[in-house]
Design a protein around this motif. Sequence first.
Motif, PDB file in Angstrom:
ATOM      1  N   GLN A 179      54.843   9.580  45.885  1.00  0.00           N
ATOM      2  CA  GLN A 179      54.251  10.896  45.709  1.00  0.00           C
ATOM      3  C   GLN A 179      55.188  11.897  45.043  1.00  0.00           C
ATOM      4  OE1 GLN A 179      53.147  11.593  49.756  1.00  0.00           O
ATOM      5  NE2 GLN A 179      54.935  12.853  50.168  1.00  0.00           N
ATOM      6  N   ALA A 180      56.470  11.609  45.012  1.00  0.00           N
ATOM      7  CA  ALA A 180      57.415  12.511  44.338  1.00  0.00           C
ATOM      8  C   ALA A 180      57.226  12.487  42.830  1.00  0.00           C
ATOM      9  CB  ALA A 180      58.840  12.132  44.698  1.00  0.00           C
ATOM     10  N   ALA A 181      56.478  11.527  42.311  1.00  0.00           N
ATOM     11  CA  ALA A 181      56.248  11.446  40.870  1.00  0.00           C
ATOM     12  C   ALA A 181      55.088  12.321  40.414  1.00  0.00           C
ATOM     13  CB  ALA A 181      55.969   9.994  40.475  1.00  0.00           C
ATOM     14  N   SER A 211      61.556  21.567  33.473  1.00  0.00           N
ATOM     15  CA  SER A 211      62.494  20.503  33.117  1.00  0.00           C
ATOM     16  C   SER A 211      63.238  19.952  34.330  1.00  0.00           C
ATOM     17  CB  SER A 211      63.496  21.010  32.082  1.00  0.00           C
ATOM     18  OG  SER A 211      64.271  22.054  32.624  1.00  0.00           O
ATOM     19  N   SER A 212      63.033  20.557  35.504  1.00  0.00           N
ATOM     20  CA  SER A 212      63.759  20.100  36.689  1.00  0.00           C
ATOM     21  C   SER A 212      63.197  18.810  37.269  1.00  0.00           C
ATOM     22  CB  SER A 212      63.752  21.197  37.763  1.00  0.00           C
ATOM     23  OG  SER A 212      62.432  21.382  38.242  1.00  0.00           O
ATOM     24  N   ASP A 213      61.956  18.496  36.979  1.00  0.00           N
ATOM     25  CA  ASP A 213      61.329  17.305  37.541  1.00  0.00           C
ATOM     26  C   ASP A 213      60.647  16.534  36.405  1.00  0.00           C
ATOM     27  OD1 ASP A 213      60.034  15.375  38.978  1.00  0.00           O
ATOM     28  OD2 ASP A 213      58.910  16.750  40.247  1.00  0.00           O
ATOM     29  N   LEU A 214      61.440  15.722  35.730  1.00  0.00           N
ATOM     30  CA  LEU A 214      60.946  14.983  34.570  1.00  0.00           C
ATOM     31  C   LEU A 214      59.822  14.027  34.944  1.00  0.00           C
ATOM     32  CD1 LEU A 214      61.219  14.422  31.554  1.00  0.00           C
ATOM     33  CD2 LEU A 214      62.939  12.691  32.126  1.00  0.00           C
ATOM     34  N   SER A 233      57.479  14.194  37.347  1.00  0.00           N
ATOM     35  CA  SER A 233      56.206  14.902  37.536  1.00  0.00           C
ATOM     36  C   SER A 233      55.686  15.447  36.212  1.00  0.00           C
ATOM     37  CB  SER A 233      56.365  16.032  38.545  1.00  0.00           C
ATOM     38  OG  SER A 233      56.586  15.520  39.834  1.00  0.00           O
ATOM     39  N   ALA A 234      56.580  15.997  35.392  1.00  0.00           N
ATOM     40  CA  ALA A 234      56.154  16.544  34.104  1.00  0.00           C
ATOM     41  C   ALA A 234      55.515  15.461  33.239  1.00  0.00           C
ATOM     42  CB  ALA A 234      57.341  17.187  33.379  1.00  0.00           C
ATOM     43  N   LEU A 235      56.138  14.285  33.192  1.00  0.00           N
ATOM     44  CA  LEU A 235      55.580  13.189  32.406  1.00  0.00           C
ATOM     45  C   LEU A 235      54.259  12.681  32.977  1.00  0.00           C
ATOM     46  CD1 LEU A 235      58.794  11.168  31.542  1.00  0.00           C
ATOM     47  CD2 LEU A 235      57.405  12.552  29.993  1.00  0.00           C
ATOM     48  N   SER A 236      54.157  12.623  34.306  1.00  0.00           N
ATOM     49  CA  SER A 236      52.908  12.180  34.933  1.00  0.00           C
ATOM     50  C   SER A 236      51.771  13.135  34.594  1.00  0.00           C
ATOM     51  CB  SER A 236      53.076  12.087  36.453  1.00  0.00           C
ATOM     52  OG  SER A 236      53.978  11.076  36.790  1.00  0.00           O
ATOM     53  N   PHE A 237      52.022  14.440  34.731  1.00  0.00           N
ATOM     54  CA  PHE A 237      50.972  15.415  34.417  1.00  0.00           C
ATOM     55  C   PHE A 237      50.601  15.382  32.939  1.00  0.00           C
ATOM     56  CE2 PHE A 237      52.133  17.465  38.489  1.00  0.00           C
ATOM     57  CZ  PHE A 237      50.850  17.554  39.027  1.00  0.00           C
ATOM     58  N   LEU A 238      51.583  15.208  32.066  1.00  0.00           N
ATOM     59  CA  LEU A 238      51.299  15.112  30.639  1.00  0.00           C
ATOM     60  C   LEU A 238      50.441  13.893  30.329  1.00  0.00           C
ATOM     61  CD1 LEU A 238      51.724  16.115  27.730  1.00  0.00           C
ATOM     62  CD2 LEU A 238      53.806  14.725  27.676  1.00  0.00           C
ATOM     63  N   ARG A 239      50.750  12.751  30.930  1.00  0.00           N
ATOM     64  CA  ARG A 239      49.972  11.523  30.695  1.00  0.00           C
ATOM     65  C   ARG A 239      48.552  11.669  31.202  1.00  0.00           C
ATOM     66  NH1 ARG A 239      47.247   8.625  28.770  1.00  0.00           N
ATOM     67  NH2 ARG A 239      47.260   6.356  28.791  1.00  0.00           N
ATOM     68  N   ILE A 240      48.386  12.268  32.366  1.00  0.00           N
ATOM     69  CA  ILE A 240      47.052  12.490  32.932  1.00  0.00           C
ATOM     70  C   ILE A 240      46.264  13.457  32.048  1.00  0.00           C
ATOM     71  CG2 ILE A 240      45.828  13.556  34.859  1.00  0.00           C
ATOM     72  CD1 ILE A 240      48.091  12.377  36.665  1.00  0.00           C
ATOM     73  N   ARG A 241      46.914  14.506  31.578  1.00  0.00           N
ATOM     74  CA  ARG A 241      46.234  15.490  30.704  1.00  0.00           C
ATOM     75  C   ARG A 241      45.745  14.820  29.420  1.00  0.00           C
ATOM     76  NH1 ARG A 241      47.293  18.892  26.448  1.00  0.00           N
ATOM     77  NH2 ARG A 241      46.291  20.925  26.539  1.00  0.00           N
ATOM     78  N   ARG A 242      46.588  14.002  28.817  1.00  0.00           N
ATOM     79  CA  ARG A 242      46.194  13.306  27.583  1.00  0.00           C
ATOM     80  C   ARG A 242      45.013  12.372  27.816  1.00  0.00           C
ATOM     81  NH1 ARG A 242      51.975  11.830  24.748  1.00  0.00           N
ATOM     82  NH2 ARG A 242      52.404  13.934  24.027  1.00  0.00           N
ATOM     83  N   TRP A 243      44.972  11.720  28.977  1.00  0.00           N
ATOM     84  CA  TRP A 243      43.870  10.804  29.279  1.00  0.00           C
ATOM     85  C   TRP A 243      42.567  11.578  29.507  1.00  0.00           C
ATOM     86  CZ3 TRP A 243      40.773   9.646  33.617  1.00  0.00           C
ATOM     87  CH2 TRP A 243      40.079   8.418  33.533  1.00  0.00           C
ATOM     88  N   LEU A 244      42.674  12.766  30.112  1.00  0.00           N
ATOM     89  CA  LEU A 244      41.473  13.552  30.402  1.00  0.00           C
ATOM     90  C   LEU A 244      40.871  14.184  29.151  1.00  0.00           C
ATOM     91  CD1 LEU A 244      42.584  15.315  33.706  1.00  0.00           C
ATOM     92  CD2 LEU A 244      40.824  13.547  33.445  1.00  0.00           C
ATOM     93  N   LEU A 245      41.686  14.432  28.143  1.00  0.00           N
ATOM     94  CA  LEU A 245      41.174  15.106  26.918  1.00  0.00           C
ATOM     95  C   LEU A 245      40.519  14.166  25.965  1.00  0.00           C
ATOM     96  CD1 LEU A 245      43.997  17.670  26.264  1.00  0.00           C
ATOM     97  CD2 LEU A 245      41.818  18.047  27.364  1.00  0.00           C
TER      98      LEU A 245
END
Length: 137
Positions: free
Chosen positions: A107-109, A120-123, A125-137
């Motif tokens: 869950q820390a991801a 930039s403090s939590d790479l 989570s940032a990458l996970s949210f970016l990947r999810i956003r790209r999939w949703l669009l």
Amino acid sequence: LLGTRIKTIACLYLAQTLADLPRTACELSLLLFDPVPGNLHTQAQCDVLGLTNARKSCDVASCGCLVRVLALYPHVALPSVTFHAPVLCSFPPTCQVEEEVTLGCHQAALQLDSLKDNPSSDLASALSFLRIRRWLL
């Protein structure tokens, strides 16, 4: 449907329940983040009768209305004594499936709080949210 961690199993069970629906009646998309059924690693491997959540939930290959899946697996493994062994699922051949390993541990991801002040403090989570956003669009 979006499921994170053990809630992904509820999404998979729902897909099994909707298996008889044709695509003309329903188009189902699943976003599965760290799909863990709550079994120990060895329980799933020794379950020859198919009684654990790990065995019962992971086959959605007969779900005719399942059209898209994104399954993300954080790469840092938890100890074997935890009840968080991830499952790899069977999907319909006509389904567009994207399975990826991402940075982080369980869950820390996928932590929103850590990104509010300093993205930039939590790479992981940032990458996970970016990947999810790209999939949703």
